[in-house]
Design a protein around this motif. Structure first.
Motif, PDB file in Angstrom:
ATOM      1  N   GLY A 280      40.966  23.468  56.057  1.00  0.00           N
ATOM      2  CA  GLY A 280      42.537  23.115  56.324  1.00  0.00           C
ATOM      3  C   GLY A 280      43.134  23.213  57.511  1.00  0.00           C
ATOM      4  N   LEU A 281      42.293  23.654  58.552  1.00  0.00           N
ATOM      5  CA  LEU A 281      42.055  23.248  59.845  1.00  0.00           C
ATOM      6  C   LEU A 281      43.181  22.490  60.450  1.00  0.00           C
ATOM      7  CD1 LEU A 281      42.325  25.220  63.446  1.00  0.00           C
ATOM      8  CD2 LEU A 281      39.443  24.224  62.973  1.00  0.00           C
ATOM      9  N   ILE A 282      42.250  21.125  60.250  1.00  0.00           N
ATOM     10  CA  ILE A 282      43.048  20.043  60.027  1.00  0.00           C
ATOM     11  C   ILE A 282      43.034  18.725  59.459  1.00  0.00           C
ATOM     12  CG2 ILE A 282      42.291  20.296  62.772  1.00  0.00           C
ATOM     13  CD1 ILE A 282      40.486  17.283  61.847  1.00  0.00           C
ATOM     14  N   PHE A 549      43.060  30.942  35.951  1.00  0.00           N
ATOM     15  CA  PHE A 549      43.535  30.498  36.834  1.00  0.00           C
ATOM     16  C   PHE A 549      43.735  31.341  37.694  1.00  0.00           C
ATOM     17  CE2 PHE A 549      44.293  26.974  34.106  1.00  0.00           C
ATOM     18  CZ  PHE A 549      44.094  26.271  34.129  1.00  0.00           C
ATOM     19  N   SER A 550      43.442  31.234  39.213  1.00  0.00           N
ATOM     20  CA  SER A 550      43.953  32.443  39.836  1.00  0.00           C
ATOM     21  C   SER A 550      45.096  32.611  40.689  1.00  0.00           C
ATOM     22  CB  SER A 550      42.892  33.562  40.752  1.00  0.00           C
ATOM     23  OG  SER A 550      41.426  33.721  39.556  1.00  0.00           O
ATOM     24  N   TYR A 551      46.077  32.885  40.585  1.00  0.00           N
ATOM     25  CA  TYR A 551      46.814  32.188  42.126  1.00  0.00           C
ATOM     26  C   TYR A 551      46.874  33.370  43.177  1.00  0.00           C
ATOM     27  CZ  TYR A 551      49.028  30.159  37.614  1.00  0.00           C
ATOM     28  OH  TYR A 551      48.452  29.318  36.609  1.00  0.00           O
ATOM     29  N   GLN A 552      46.443  33.872  43.441  1.00  0.00           N
ATOM     30  CA  GLN A 552      46.070  34.129  44.790  1.00  0.00           C
ATOM     31  C   GLN A 552      45.377  33.872  45.888  1.00  0.00           C
ATOM     32  OE1 GLN A 552      45.526  38.992  43.927  1.00  0.00           O
ATOM     33  NE2 GLN A 552      47.726  39.387  43.696  1.00  0.00           N
ATOM     34  N   GLN A 553      44.631  33.117  45.219  1.00  0.00           N
ATOM     35  CA  GLN A 553      43.135  32.317  45.709  1.00  0.00           C
ATOM     36  C   GLN A 553      43.586  30.750  45.361  1.00  0.00           C
ATOM     37  OE1 GLN A 553      40.314  34.619  43.587  1.00  0.00           O
ATOM     38  NE2 GLN A 553      39.030  34.206  45.250  1.00  0.00           N
ATOM     39  N   ARG A 554      44.209  29.537  46.771  1.00  0.00           N
ATOM     40  CA  ARG A 554      44.975  28.422  46.697  1.00  0.00           C
ATOM     41  C   ARG A 554      43.839  27.943  47.236  1.00  0.00           C
ATOM     42  NH1 ARG A 554      49.264  27.620  44.071  1.00  0.00           N
ATOM     43  NH2 ARG A 554      50.699  29.348  43.522  1.00  0.00           N
ATOM     44  N   SER A 555      43.634  27.070  47.158  1.00  0.00           N
ATOM     45  CA  SER A 555      43.337  25.476  47.984  1.00  0.00           C
ATOM     46  C   SER A 555      44.037  25.100  48.984  1.00  0.00           C
ATOM     47  CB  SER A 555      43.210  23.940  47.092  1.00  0.00           C
ATOM     48  OG  SER A 555      42.582  23.309  47.607  1.00  0.00           O
ATOM     49  N   PRO A 556      42.904  25.749  50.463  1.00  0.00           N
ATOM     50  CA  PRO A 556      43.920  25.055  51.835  1.00  0.00           C
ATOM     51  C   PRO A 556      45.019  23.486  51.967  1.00  0.00           C
ATOM     52  CG  PRO A 556      41.722  25.661  52.048  1.00  0.00           C
ATOM     53  CD  PRO A 556      41.796  25.797  50.726  1.00  0.00           C
ATOM     54  N   LEU A 557      44.113  22.636  51.061  1.00  0.00           N
ATOM     55  CA  LEU A 557      44.003  21.353  51.736  1.00  0.00           C
ATOM     56  C   LEU A 557      44.855  20.362  50.553  1.00  0.00           C
ATOM     57  CD1 LEU A 557      40.864  19.538  51.388  1.00  0.00           C
ATOM     58  CD2 LEU A 557      42.054  20.940  52.724  1.00  0.00           C
ATOM     59  N   GLN A 560      46.645  24.004  45.268  1.00  0.00           N
ATOM     60  CA  GLN A 560      45.836  24.497  43.712  1.00  0.00           C
ATOM     61  C   GLN A 560      45.521  26.246  43.313  1.00  0.00           C
ATOM     62  OE1 GLN A 560      48.465  22.281  42.250  1.00  0.00           O
ATOM     63  NE2 GLN A 560      46.428  20.577  41.737  1.00  0.00           N
ATOM     64  N   ALA A 561      46.188  26.146  42.326  1.00  0.00           N
ATOM     65  CA  ALA A 561      45.215  28.013  42.388  1.00  0.00           C
ATOM     66  C   ALA A 561      43.444  27.700  42.349  1.00  0.00           C
ATOM     67  CB  ALA A 561      46.304  28.491  40.976  1.00  0.00           C
ATOM     68  N   LYS A 562      43.002  28.563  41.909  1.00  0.00           N
ATOM     69  CA  LYS A 562      41.794  28.813  42.117  1.00  0.00           C
ATOM     70  C   LYS A 562      41.182  28.530  41.145  1.00  0.00           C
ATOM     71  CE  LYS A 562      37.251  30.631  42.831  1.00  0.00           C
ATOM     72  NZ  LYS A 562      36.575  32.514  42.531  1.00  0.00           N
ATOM     73  N   ALA A 563      40.653  27.339  39.938  1.00  0.00           N
ATOM     74  CA  ALA A 563      40.964  27.040  38.413  1.00  0.00           C
ATOM     75  C   ALA A 563      39.328  27.106  38.356  1.00  0.00           C
ATOM     76  CB  ALA A 563      41.407  25.903  37.978  1.00  0.00           C
ATOM     77  N   GLU A 564      38.757  28.020  37.610  1.00  0.00           N
ATOM     78  CA  GLU A 564      37.517  28.133  37.031  1.00  0.00           C
ATOM     79  C   GLU A 564      37.174  28.444  35.674  1.00  0.00           C
ATOM     80  OE1 GLU A 564      35.554  31.924  39.056  1.00  0.00           O
ATOM     81  OE2 GLU A 564      37.429  33.638  38.745  1.00  0.00           O
ATOM     82  N   LEU A 565      35.331  27.882  35.659  1.00  0.00           N
ATOM     83  CA  LEU A 565      35.413  27.764  33.541  1.00  0.00           C
ATOM     84  C   LEU A 565      34.458  29.578  33.574  1.00  0.00           C
ATOM     85  CD1 LEU A 565      34.737  26.127  31.223  1.00  0.00           C
ATOM     86  CD2 LEU A 565      33.295  26.118  31.967  1.00  0.00           C
ATOM     87  N   VAL A 566      35.577  30.203  32.344  1.00  0.00           N
ATOM     88  CA  VAL A 566      35.115  30.960  32.321  1.00  0.00           C
ATOM     89  C   VAL A 566      34.140  31.394  31.255  1.00  0.00           C
ATOM     90  CG1 VAL A 566      35.295  33.062  31.045  1.00  0.00           C
ATOM     91  CG2 VAL A 566      37.302  32.331  32.903  1.00  0.00           C
ATOM     92  N   GLN A 567      32.703  31.781  31.135  1.00  0.00           N
ATOM     93  CA  GLN A 567      31.294  31.787  30.838  1.00  0.00           C
ATOM     94  C   GLN A 567      31.192  32.288  30.042  1.00  0.00           C
ATOM     95  OE1 GLN A 567      29.344  28.771  30.797  1.00  0.00           O
ATOM     96  NE2 GLN A 567      30.436  28.368  32.416  1.00  0.00           N
ATOM     97  N   GLY A 568      31.302  31.928  28.216  1.00  0.00           N
ATOM     98  CA  GLY A 568      31.500  33.193  26.948  1.00  0.00           C
ATOM     99  C   GLY A 568      32.410  33.371  26.822  1.00  0.00           C
ATOM    100  N   ALA A 569      33.350  32.774  27.383  1.00  0.00           N
ATOM    101  CA  ALA A 569      35.075  33.608  26.685  1.00  0.00           C
ATOM    102  C   ALA A 569      35.504  32.983  25.360  1.00  0.00           C
ATOM    103  CB  ALA A 569      36.136  32.815  27.512  1.00  0.00           C
ATOM    104  N   ASP A 570      34.770  32.714  25.373  1.00  0.00           N
ATOM    105  CA  ASP A 570      35.117  31.928  23.323  1.00  0.00           C
ATOM    106  C   ASP A 570      34.023  32.801  22.729  1.00  0.00           C
ATOM    107  OD1 ASP A 570      32.166  30.982  24.655  1.00  0.00           O
ATOM    108  OD2 ASP A 570      32.161  28.833  22.878  1.00  0.00           O
ATOM    109  N   ASP A 571      32.734  33.445  22.827  1.00  0.00           N
ATOM    110  CA  ASP A 571      32.726  34.540  22.574  1.00  0.00           C
ATOM    111  C   ASP A 571      32.798  36.117  22.369  1.00  0.00           C
ATOM    112  OD1 ASP A 571      30.487  32.546  21.564  1.00  0.00           O
ATOM    113  OD2 ASP A 571      28.787  33.042  23.173  1.00  0.00           O
TER     114      ASP A 571
END
Length: 579
Positions: A280-282, A549-557, A560-571
């Motif tokens: 995001g610098l340039i 989806f974490s909205y306080q962490q966004r891509s500078p490009l 978009q929100a940070k979106a991470e796969l939550v391991q073991g969430a189905d269990d």
């Protein structure tokens, strides 16, 4: 004596570097000069009122293709209520045919031609010292009306040394929430036939030590964005490297710098430096314009396409720079099919944005001089946009317009990134995706209407019911992902999964006060998200995967929100339901 410099910008977020530079250069007359900035969205009567209340003696309009019709109308009306005020114009839209402008604007006193700083300062002196027209014939770079009404053109003005131009951003209060424009060079090394920059011979650079001091001012004040207006910023390797190295060293973690470059000129050293910068610098705007060799030659442009493709790909892989690539429709030698091929080749580079523009037949350009040979049919009034050429019919231009509108909505908005990747499987050439979607909008009477983001999704699903009905469930999931990627939706899309069964799990991962959202997906979103181009449609799983989806962490490009796969969430959901 009051001299008013007037800028009428395309949008509020824009600022006009020219008027600030003119005022800064006329430093000894600062007390007599004011600046007024408006936009083309303001009503004419509002501007008349605002200008009239300032009671100026001299009005100077900065003229471009997007505002010159507005200026002509405004000048005619303001002259009625301020009949003694002298009206002057300057800027690229009046510099190349100033006599024509003065015929269209009989109330104007004259035109400042080309580079305006020194011309404006001498013109100010003529008014402030009470000499008026008697002094004008000695001011190089003017076309004006003499006492008899005849038009007089004075000598050509020599270009200034870049270091003579003062820094015009000592005070930033007028630029809150607006883009700041800055230049370190004037001129262009290329001779592209459609561009006015090719007319100006020679390149001039601001000294690096001066540039660094001025850039530090922006960094110290944590300006949000600075756009360099240098026509080809990286045409001088030493100059570009020194500035990019300085920005990397002094990076404040906030300010973004925008550069217009030729990617095929990037050296491996420059590419490595850019790839090492903070995300995001340039950001880079890269004019490709066409990949059709005959067209590139016809417009007198030089471009090494393999080299350009390499540079874009390496920086894309680095993942830290927003890249904006440009195409121009309507160039000589390019028909509908070759343009579609150009589109395909540039689209495959996967820039963050792909700008599809339409040729403007600009006064003074080499292309303007050859309009008969090229059989250019274009708008009489600004922006002089092409309507047909020897190679393209008006009907084909209209088709391109449909594709361009859909490209803006569904690709350049960056709001449908997951869905577009799946949609690419429906056509060999992605140009057809946007054209077909545009034709669907047209058939359904949906063009020229304002649609919400949810409605854009619904329209796309309606289109896909016809185009790719067997994968609509997949598209529903990618659109859900896209929606939450951008924002924590207040209203749940009607096609999305009922989240009642996952309420406890959601509370666990999204406790009260945390700006986040948990969403289940049955299709493999990782495959979609991590693929530049999908080889096939992802398969549906029996059990869902969960994304946070974490909205306080966004891509500078792309924001978009940070979106991470939550391991073991189905269990975890199974445990929550048992408990």
């Amino acid at each position: 004596m009051k001299i008013l410099l007037i800028a009428i910008n395309a949008k509020y977020i824009h600022s006009n570097l020219a008027v600030y530079s003119l005022k800064a250069y006329a430093k000894e007359y600062q007390e007599y000069i004011d600046i007024a900035e408006y936009t083309i969205n303001h009503r004419t009567d509002f501007l008349i009122r605002e200008i009239y209340k300032q009671k100026p003696d001299v009005l100077c309009f900065s003229c471009y293709i997007w505002n010159v019709r507005y200026v002509l109308e405004l000048a005619a009306e303001i002259h009625k209520v301020l009949p003694k005020a002298a009206i002057w114009a300057g800027g690229p839209e009046v510099s190349y045919e100033p006599e024509l402008f003065l015929q269209q604007c009989p109330m104007a006193a004259g035109v400042m031609i080309g580079e305006g700083e020194a011309v404006f300062r001498e013109l100010c002196a003529s008014y402030i010292n009470g000499k008026g027209k008697d002094a004008w014939k000695e001011i190089a770079g003017l076309v004006y009306r003499d006492e008899s009404g005849e038009l007089v053109r004075t000598a050509k003005r020599e270009a200034l040394e870049m270091d003579e131009l003062p820094f015009c951003y000592q005070e930033l209060k007028d630029f809150q929430n607006r883009i700041i424009y800055y230049e370190t060079s004037r001129g262009c090394p290329f001779s592209c036939s459609y561009c006015l920059s090719s007319i100006e011979k020679g390149l001039r650079f601001r000294s690096l030590e001066l540039v660094k001091r001025e850039l530090q001012f922006f960094l110290d004040h944590e300006v949000h964005q600075v756009k360099f207006v240098d026509r080809t910023f990286n045409c001088n390797h030493r100059h570009a490297m020194a500035i990019w190295e300085y920005l990397k060293e002094q990076d404040n973690g906030v300010t973004n710098f925008h550069f217009e470059i030729s990617a095929d000129l990037l050296t491996e050293e420059e590419i490595a430096l850019i790839a090492s910068m903070r995300p995001g610098l340039i950001q880079l705007e890269i004019g490709v314009q066409s990949t059709h060799e005959a067209t590139i030659k016809e417009i007198r442009r030089t471009m090494d396409l393999p080299r350009l493709t390499h540079a874009v790909a390496v920086l894309q892989q680095a993942g830290n720079v927003h890249q904006h690539l440009d195409l121009i429709a309507g160039l000589p030698g390019e028909d509908f099919d070759t343009f579609a091929k150009s589109f395909q080749q540039v689209y495959q580079m996967k820039p963050q944005q792909l700008q599809l523009g339409f040729l403007k037949v600009l006064k003074g350009s080499y292309l303007y001089q050859r309009q008969k040979e090229y059989q250019l049919l274009y708008q009489v009034y600004p922006p002089y946009e092409v309507m047909a050429t020897r190679w393209l019919s008006y009907e084909e231009i209209l088709k391109m317009k449909l594709a361009e509108e859909m490209l803006e909505v569904y690709y350049n908005s960056m709001q449908f990134q997951m869905t577009i990747k799946v949609l690419e499987l429906t056509e060999k050439n992605p140009f057809e995706i946007f054209l077909n979607l545009g034709e669907f909008y047209e058939e359904q009477g949906l063009l020229a209407m304002s649609h919400s983001r949810i409605r854009r999704c619904e329209i796309l699903l309606e289109y896909l019911q016809q185009k790719d009905p067997s994968h609509c469930e997949l598209y529903q999931e990618t659109m859900t992902f896209d929606l939450y990627y951008r924002e924590n939706m207040k209203s749940r899309p009607r096609w999305a999964t009922d989240l009642t069964a996952y309420k406890e799990l959601s509370r666990h991962y999204c406790p009260k006060g945390k700006s986040a959202h948990l969403e289940p997906f049955w299709y493999d979103m990782e495959v979609i998200r991590n693929s530049k181009a999908l080889a096939d449609y992802p398969k549906k799983s029996e059990k869902p995967s969960f994304y946070l989806f974490s909205y306080q962490q966004r891509s500078p490009l792309n924001g978009q929100a940070k979106a991470e796969l939550v391991q073991g969430a189905d269990d975890g959901n199974e445990r929550c339901r048992r408990e």
